[in-house]
Design an enzyme around this catalytic site. Structure first.
Site, short mmCIF file in Angstrom:
data_model
loop_
_atom_site.label_atom_id
_atom_site.label_comp_id
_atom_site.label_asym_id
_atom_site.label_seq_id
_atom_site.Cartn_x
_atom_site.Cartn_y
_atom_site.Cartn_z
N ILE A 1 35.88 9.60 31.07
CA ILE A 1 35.76 8.64 29.96
C ILE A 1 37.00 8.74 29.05
CG2 ILE A 1 34.49 8.07 27.85
CD1 ILE A 1 31.92 8.95 29.26
N PHE B 1 33.67 16.62 33.97
CA PHE B 1 34.33 15.57 34.76
C PHE B 1 34.09 14.21 34.10
CE2 PHE B 1 34.08 18.51 38.59
CZ PHE B 1 35.45 18.69 38.67
N GLU B 2 32.85 14.01 33.62
CA GLU B 2 32.51 12.74 32.98
C GLU B 2 33.33 12.55 31.70
OE1 GLU B 2 28.38 12.21 31.85
OE2 GLU B 2 28.73 10.08 31.50
N ARG B 3 33.42 13.61 30.90
CA ARG B 3 34.14 13.48 29.62
C ARG B 3 35.62 13.23 29.87
NH1 ARG B 3 30.19 18.21 27.31
NH2 ARG B 3 28.42 16.79 27.18
N MET C 1 29.96 18.86 35.78
CA MET C 1 29.88 17.41 35.98
C MET C 1 30.06 16.68 34.65
SD MET C 1 27.23 15.50 38.34
CE MET C 1 27.21 13.75 38.60
#
Ligand SMILES: Cc1cc2nc3c(=O)[nH]c(=O)nc-3n(C[C@H](O)[C@H](O)[C@H](O)COP(=O)(O)OP(=O)(O)OC[C@H]3O[C@@H](n4cnc5c(N)ncnc54)[C@H](O)[C@@H]3O)c2cc1C
Length: 411
Positions: free
Chosen positions: A250, A245-247, A242
């Site tokens: 962003i 996915f966030e990195r 997760m």
């Protein structure tokens, strides 16, 4: 993969949709979604609902779960085409950038059937619940406890910095399920309905007056066993996915704080008579170069995702590049608008004063730019990951490696 003419048809669909529903980047400054809707929720829901109606939401999500059932190649075409537009979907960035791919990748058929369609069209919004007062960079040390009681889990503890929890319906929560294991091994991930009894969401007010974050308290919150995502005590590997996915979202997504700002800032410099200033010109050229470099980094990462792989440490490279670029963008904008970045007038805005409108808009960007260096793991943490996993440098020493979480001293 589809052929060129099919690609052209798809690009045309995406382009036509945005002509109908959005403003093109570089159009003159406006204030966005307005003060009566500080979270931009109305605009985000309207945009996402219209996307779903047009068959362009959840592009790679299977049709049976409410997605468009298209390929990663279509997603890449969408991302590139839509990048030219202001998309009012930042309130959904965690819901779609992180929670949706997690449910799609790790959810059971029943979980996907129950949750994904509403999430895709923005009818429900989800948030990510990792950080705690004593666990940010060292998130694996978190203390929130989940205990199985018959066929229900009970959840107790506290999260903090939860973006958007005050308007979200569900959270993906990481909690400790076995304190006798080393810290990375005793964690699990859960789907938690934030409207459940025992959930207390308290907004945190920022210096700008915005309320982007929350602290969230769980007091004997109960939910069925089937709300476990993945396996018991396998939560750390889900958390790492997760975070990646966030990195990627962003650092390599197409919109929000991550969008290319150079065309808009060139226009702004011209509108404000600042485009002959030598330092402004240099800053804009420098920004252009770094945006292009970031674009190549982002394309490489998205190709990894398109090939069906969960991104590894390259997600950290994208995230660090995006965070540094946001600060460069902030500095360029401030060089253009000068003192309007520190003071602007609502009255002047009513008189359509461009300098005042730009002042409010870019000073908001300015507050938010620094946070990108913290969200999803700080710049220092990304550098540690790149050092260890890309450059092969020695790992950070850990005096308690392998010890049971419950035996490690904490503040
Ligand atoms: C805009 C924004 C949105 C966020 N949204 C969410 C969200 O939706 N959900 C959520 O769960 N969390 C969210 N967070 C929290 C975010 O994940 C944490 O702030 C971040 O992981 C850092 O943790 P911390 O604030 O506790 O800082 P700490 O971990 O206490 O770090 C303090 C300082 O020490 C440095 N440091 C710590 N460890 C090391 C190390 N090993 N090596 C070198 N330097 C180190 C850090 O880089 C930092 O400068 C958000 C934060 C921001 C700013």
């Amino acid at each position: 993969m589809s052929g060129p003419s099919e690609d052209a048809v798809f690009i045309d669909r995406v382009e036509s949709f945005h002509v109908e529903n959005c403003r093109r980047i570089g159009d003159s400054v406006s204030k966005g979604s307005g003060h009566d809707d500080p979270d931009g929720l109305t605009a985000a829901r309207a945009y996402q609902g219209a996307l779903a109606d047009a068959g362009l939401a959840g592009i790679t999500i299977p049709f049976e779960y409410g997605g468009a059932g298209l390929t990663a190649h279509h997603q890449e075409l969408f991302t590139q085409t839509a990048a030219a537009w202001y998309r009012p979907d930042s309130a959904l960035s965690i819901s779609h950038g992180m929670c949706l791919p997690m449910l799609n990748q790790y959810g059971t058929h029943e979980q996907k059937a129950a949750y994904i369609a509403d999430l895709v069209r923005g009818a429900t919004i989800w948030c990510q619940m990792f950080s705690e007062p004593g666990a940010g960079s060292d998130v694996a040390g978190l203390e929130t406890r989940a205990v199985l009681d018959g066929d229900e889990w009970t959840l107790d503890g506290q999260k903090v910095w939860t973006s958007g929890a005050h308007y979200c319906d569900f959270g993906l929560v990481v909690a400790r399920t076995d304190p006798s294991l080393p810290k990375h091994q005793g964690l699990s991930m859960f789907i938690v309905d934030l409207h459940s009894p025992g959930v207390d969401v308290r907004p945190l007010v920022q210096m700008s007056g915005a309320r982007g974050f929350n602290e969230v308290f769980f007091n004997d919150v109960r939910f069925p066993q089937t709300n476990l995502l993945g396996e018991v005590n396998q939560g750390w590997s889900l958390a790492v996915s997760m975070l990646m996915f966030e990195r990627v979202s962003i650092g390599a997504g197409g919109g929000g704080l991550n969008a290319k700002r150079n065309p808009e800032l060139i226009q702004l410099a011209q509108d404000l008579g600042r485009s002959d200033d030598r330092l402004v010109r240099q800053a804009l050229a420098d920004l252009y170069i770094h945006e292009e470099i970031k674009d190549y980094v982002a394309q490489r990462i998205r190709a990894t995702v398109a090939a069906g792989r969960v991104p590894g440490p390259e997600g950290s490279i994208a995230k660090l590049t995006g965070a540094l670029l946001a600060r460069r963008t902030r500095d360029t904008a401030m060089a253009i608008i000068e003192t309007s970045g520190q003071a602007w007038s609502q009255l002047d805005q009513q008189r359509q004063n461009l300098r005042s409108a730009a002042g409010e808009k870019w000073s908001n960007f300015c507050y938010n730019a620094a946070g990108i260096s913290l969200a999803g793991g700080t710049d220092e943490v990304q550098r540690n990951i790149i050092g260890e996993r890309v450059l092969g440098l020695p790992k950070e020493p850990d005096a308690f490696k392998g010890a049971a979480w419950q035996d490690v001293p904490r503040n």
